[in-house]
Design an enzyme around this catalytic site. Structure first.
Site, PDB file in Angstrom:
ATOM      1  N   CYS A 192      -4.164  -3.467   1.009  1.00 49.14           N
ATOM      2  CA  CYS A 192      -3.181  -3.490  -0.084  1.00 49.14           C
ATOM      3  C   CYS A 192      -1.863  -3.977   0.503  1.00 49.14           C
ATOM      4  CB  CYS A 192      -3.074  -2.126  -0.765  1.00 49.14           C
ATOM      5  SG  CYS A 192      -2.482  -0.791   0.299  1.00 49.14           S
TER       6      CYS A 192
ATOM      7  N   ASN B 106      -0.348  -0.209   2.734  1.00 53.24           N
ATOM      8  CA  ASN B 106      -1.337   0.632   3.444  1.00 53.24           C
ATOM      9  C   ASN B 106      -0.929   2.113   3.453  1.00 53.24           C
ATOM     10  OD1 ASN B 106      -2.821   0.836   6.787  1.00 53.24           O
ATOM     11  ND2 ASN B 106      -3.811   1.137   4.839  1.00 53.24           N
TER      12      ASN B 106
ATOM     13  N   CYS C 297      -0.736   3.737   0.013  1.00 53.04           N
ATOM     14  CA  CYS C 297      -1.151   4.299  -1.287  1.00 53.04           C
ATOM     15  C   CYS C 297      -2.600   3.932  -1.619  1.00 53.04           C
ATOM     16  CB  CYS C 297      -0.221   3.802  -2.409  1.00 53.04           C
ATOM     17  SG  CYS C 297       1.508   4.305  -2.216  1.00 53.04           S
ATOM     18  N   ARG C 298      -2.827   2.683  -2.006  1.00 54.32           N
ATOM     19  CA  ARG C 298      -4.149   2.309  -2.540  1.00 54.32           C
ATOM     20  C   ARG C 298      -5.224   2.160  -1.475  1.00 54.32           C
ATOM     21  NH1 ARG C 298      -1.965  -2.819  -5.541  1.00 54.32           N
ATOM     22  NH2 ARG C 298      -0.588  -2.648  -3.715  1.00 54.32           N
ATOM     23  N   SER C 299      -4.944   1.380  -0.409  1.00 49.90           N
ATOM     24  CA  SER C 299      -6.038   1.138   0.549  1.00 49.90           C
ATOM     25  C   SER C 299      -6.452   2.391   1.327  1.00 49.90           C
ATOM     26  CB  SER C 299      -5.737  -0.047   1.469  1.00 49.90           C
ATOM     27  OG  SER C 299      -4.570   0.142   2.232  1.00 49.90           O
TER      28      SER C 299
ATOM     29  N   ASP D  23      -0.574  -1.107  -8.561  1.00 47.89           N
ATOM     30  CA  ASP D  23       0.219  -0.469  -7.510  1.00 47.89           C
ATOM     31  C   ASP D  23       0.866   0.806  -8.070  1.00 47.89           C
ATOM     32  OD1 ASP D  23       1.961   0.226  -5.542  1.00 47.89           O
ATOM     33  OD2 ASP D  23       2.868  -1.762  -5.332  1.00 47.89           O
TER      34      ASP D  23
END
Ligand code: 4NP
Length: 158
Positions: A13, A16, A18-20, A128
């Protein structure tokens, strides 16, 4: 004895944090529950958060599912990742475009948009959640978990 991984997967993402990391946790959990040995990691296209633990809201969301991601540390994706990993999943279209620019000549990794793994969500980005609230992080978890299940289901097909 640990069996050697059947596949190595990197989630990417922007930050690195939050999402990934949530995608990494979801695939580790889903593959583990299925008895599948995968090598799973995550990275960001940006450098702002190198060395930082996941965002507290991502940690809280993972904890709600019984997973501790507090030891994860952010890193930036490198050209070498395109040789080390079998697959690199971009969390959104902008990450995908950045990855395509970064890919070195001779890259062997398959690079794809994560939600392309979910036929009903193909072409979509994982939004995001950085400027959002807990509900946005819960939505992120739902999406990355769904994708992880599809990835594992395909790998388990004979
Ligand atoms: P991520 O979220 O890409 O899901 O880790 C973000 C984290 C940090 C920033 C943007 C998005 N930032 O601008 O610092």
């Amino acid at each position: 004895m640990q069996s050697s991984p059947v596949l190595s997967v990197l989630f990417v993402c922007l930050g690195n944090i939050c999402r990934s990391p949530l995608a990494e946790a979801a695939l580790r959990e889903t593959a583990g529950a299925a008895g599948l040995s995968l090598l799973v990691d995550s990275a960001g296209t940006g450098s702002w958060h190198i060395g930082h633990p996941p965002d507290p809201r991502a940690r809280a969301e993972a904890a709600r599912h019984g997973i501790d991601i507090g030891s994860y540390r952010a890193r930036q994706v490198t050209p070498d990742d395109f040789l080390r990993f079998d697959r690199i999943y971009a969390l959104d279209r902008s990450n995908l475009s950045d990855l395509q620019k970064l890919a070195p000549a001779g890259a062997t990794a398959q690079v794809a948009l994560l939600l392309d793994a979910v036929p009903a969500l193909a072409g979509q980005s994982v939004a995001d959640p950085y400027h959002g609230d807990a509900a946005h992080f819960a939505q992120t978890w739902q999406e990355v978990t769904l994708a992880a299940r599809h990835i594992v289901d395909v790998l388990r097909q004979p």
